[in-house]
Write an enzyme that holds these catalytic residues in place. Structure first.
Site, PDB file in Angstrom:
ATOM      1  N   ALA A 108       1.308  -1.306  -0.116  1.00 50.41           N
ATOM      2  CA  ALA A 108      -0.193   0.230  -0.021  1.00 50.41           C
ATOM      3  C   ALA A 108       0.669   1.086  -0.252  1.00 50.41           C
ATOM      4  O   ALA A 108       1.934   1.051   1.106  1.00 50.41           O
ATOM      5  CB  ALA A 108      -0.674  -0.123   1.128  1.00 50.41           C
ATOM      6  N   CYS A 109       0.445   2.312  -0.277  1.00 51.78           N
ATOM      7  CA  CYS A 109       1.265   3.625  -0.832  1.00 51.78           C
ATOM      8  C   CYS A 109       0.201   4.579  -0.831  1.00 51.78           C
ATOM      9  O   CYS A 109      -0.469   4.479  -1.583  1.00 51.78           O
ATOM     10  CB  CYS A 109       2.035   3.257  -2.010  1.00 51.78           C
ATOM     11  SG  CYS A 109       3.297   4.863  -2.262  1.00 51.78           S
TER      12      CYS A 109
END
Length: 129
Positions: A108-109
């Protein structure tokens, strides 16, 4: 560690060095978010330079993974926190050196309003050894 990449065409394909999901078994290691602190001097590396900061973060993660008896091949999930999503491509280029696309962890970013010590990037991970 048993490690299996999970992929389906019923969900969006990865658009970078990560996979949709990873199935893993073994001892789980939860690595706290790392910022670009140089461990000997405890000073921030790469003021304003996302590439240098990401390189230091990855070095810090590597040291912790090694201490836990693993390495980047054991990472099953990462969380990347960026001060500015415009830095994504440069961060991702450094990140990709550590994770081949065919076996990269889930990821996830997100962009955040502020990080500790006003750094540009923080990365956490979960590994299974």
């Amino acid at each position: 560690m048993k490690h299996q990449v999970i992929r389906t065409d019923k969900a969006p394909a990865p658009v970078g060095p990560y996979n949709q999901a990873i199935a893993a078994s073994g001892q789980m290691i939860f690595v706290a978010g790392q910022i670009p602190l140089e461990p000997e001097s405890m000073t921030i590396v790469g003021d304003g330079d996302i590439v240098k900061q990401t390189e230091q973060v990855m070095a810090n993660l590597s040291a912790i993974l090694t201490a836990a008896g693993g390495d980047f091949s054991n990472v099953v999930k990462t969380g990347v926190f960026l001060k500015d999503m415009n830095d994504f491509a440069a961060m991702n280029a450094v990140y990709a050196k550590y994770f081949p696309e065919d076996s990269a962890p889930a990821r996830a970013c997100v962009e955040v309003s502020r990080l500790p010590k006003d750094v540009l990037v923080e990365i956490e991970c979960i590994a299974v050894v």
